[in-house]
Scaffold this motif. Structure first.
Motif, PDB file in Angstrom:
ATOM      1  N   ARG A 145       0.837  -1.214   0.000  1.00 22.08           N
ATOM      2  CA  ARG A 145       0.000   0.000   0.000  1.00 22.08           C
ATOM      3  C   ARG A 145       0.869   1.261   0.000  1.00 22.08           C
ATOM      4  NH1 ARG A 145      -5.459  -0.398   1.426  1.00 22.08           N
ATOM      5  NH2 ARG A 145      -5.327   1.612   2.469  1.00 22.08           N
ATOM      6  N   GLN A 146       1.946   1.250   0.775  1.00 21.72           N
ATOM      7  CA  GLN A 146       2.828   2.419   0.808  1.00 21.72           C
ATOM      8  C   GLN A 146       3.553   2.598  -0.524  1.00 21.72           C
ATOM      9  OE1 GLN A 146       5.193   1.661   4.306  1.00 21.72           O
ATOM     10  NE2 GLN A 146       3.690   2.624   5.660  1.00 21.72           N
ATOM     11  N   TYR A 147       3.935   1.505  -1.156  1.00 22.98           N
ATOM     12  CA  TYR A 147       4.577   1.551  -2.470  1.00 22.98           C
ATOM     13  C   TYR A 147       3.594   2.105  -3.496  1.00 22.98           C
ATOM     14  CZ  TYR A 147       7.149  -0.442  -6.529  1.00 22.98           C
ATOM     15  OH  TYR A 147       7.824  -0.641  -7.695  1.00 22.98           O
ATOM     16  N   GLN A 148       2.380   1.624  -3.446  1.00 21.35           N
ATOM     17  CA  GLN A 148       1.333   2.103  -4.360  1.00 21.35           C
ATOM     18  C   GLN A 148       1.061   3.593  -4.131  1.00 21.35           C
ATOM     19  OE1 GLN A 148      -0.113   0.782  -6.835  1.00 21.35           O
ATOM     20  NE2 GLN A 148      -1.964   1.951  -7.167  1.00 21.35           N
ATOM     21  N   SER A 198      -3.423  -1.972 -10.403  1.00 23.55           N
ATOM     22  CA  SER A 198      -2.661  -2.334  -9.199  1.00 23.55           C
ATOM     23  C   SER A 198      -3.574  -2.396  -7.985  1.00 23.55           C
ATOM     24  CB  SER A 198      -1.529  -1.332  -8.937  1.00 23.55           C
ATOM     25  OG  SER A 198      -0.568  -1.367  -9.953  1.00 23.55           O
ATOM     26  N   TRP A 199      -4.441  -1.389  -7.849  1.00 23.97           N
ATOM     27  CA  TRP A 199      -5.362  -1.374  -6.708  1.00 23.97           C
ATOM     28  C   TRP A 199      -6.243  -2.610  -6.715  1.00 23.97           C
ATOM     29  CZ3 TRP A 199      -4.421   0.887  -2.530  1.00 23.97           C
ATOM     30  CH2 TRP A 199      -3.945   2.181  -2.436  1.00 23.97           C
ATOM     31  N   ALA A 200      -6.745  -2.982  -7.885  1.00 21.15           N
ATOM     32  CA  ALA A 200      -7.622  -4.154  -7.987  1.00 21.15           C
ATOM     33  C   ALA A 200      -6.870  -5.428  -7.591  1.00 21.15           C
ATOM     34  CB  ALA A 200      -8.176  -4.274  -9.406  1.00 21.15           C
ATOM     35  N   LEU A 201      -5.645  -5.568  -8.069  1.00 18.23           N
ATOM     36  CA  LEU A 201      -4.870  -6.770  -7.737  1.00 18.23           C
ATOM     37  C   LEU A 201      -4.458  -6.789  -6.266  1.00 18.23           C
ATOM     38  CD1 LEU A 201      -2.771  -7.131 -10.995  1.00 18.23           C
ATOM     39  CD2 LEU A 201      -4.613  -8.621 -10.194  1.00 18.23           C
TER      40      LEU A 201
END
Length: 189
Positions: free
Chosen positions: A74-77, A166-169
């Motif tokens: 989450r922090q990477y995203q 990315s969020w979905a995965l």
């Protein structure tokens, strides 16, 4: 007659002694068998407790790994999104700051991902790999944008699509981790 009486008395004593010996042997056999069964049962209980303890330790290890992986991902995203916004705003100072933070978050994520590769079960690892690949796709786009001049709207739109994927995965990954830990089943009870 006296001899018959003495023989009878001695014979009765021998028979009584033999019966007592047989009864004693039988009691010893029963006691030995019971002790053997008790030891076998105690060993089964010990082995079962050891299996339960091992399972609990593995679950705790996976839970800690999942928390670390989820947080780092989450922090990477979020760092990727921050760079995207800085690029969109064409703020070079903010872009540099966000790019540095992105690298820090990427390294933390890679560490968590490497740990997960060694700990998580195959079903969760499939979702982990898919999310990792997508995060790396978005990261690659960001690196190209950071290396070039200011990105155009098309590049930023493409990055936005990659970010949504990315969020979905990552959401699928969280669901797989929760399922593996039995979190969803426990909350239904």
């Amino acid at each position: 007659m006296a001899i018959v009486g003495v023989v009878g008395t001695l014979g009765a004593a021998l028979l009584t002694q033999r019966r007592a010996d047989r009864l004693k042997r039988h009691e010893l056999e029963v006691t030995t068998r019971q002790q053997r069964e008790d030891r076998a049962h105690a060993e089964q209980v010990r082995q079962q407790e050891a299996r339960i303890s091992t399972r609990r330790e593995l679950t705790d290890l996976r839970r800690a790994c999942y928390i670390s992986l989820n947080t780092a991902a989450r922090q990477y995203q979020t760092a990727q999104i921050n760079v995207m916004h800085a690029l969109r705003a064409r703020d070079d100072a903010e872009t540099r700051t966000c790019a540095e933070q992105l690298e820090e978050r990427r390294l933390a994520y890679r560490s968590s991902y490497a740990e997960a590769q060694m700990i998580v079960p195959a079903a969760v690892l499939r979702d982990t790999r898919a999310a990792n690949q997508q995060l790396n796709n978005a990261y690659g786009l960001l690196k190209k944008m950071l290396a070039g001049s200011h990105p155009d709207g098309g590049e930023l739109s493409r990055l936005e699509v990659e970010t949504e994927m990315s969020w979905a995965l990552l959401s699928d990954l969280r669901a797989a981790m929760r399922s593996d830990l039995g979190v969803d089943e426990a909350s239904e009870e």
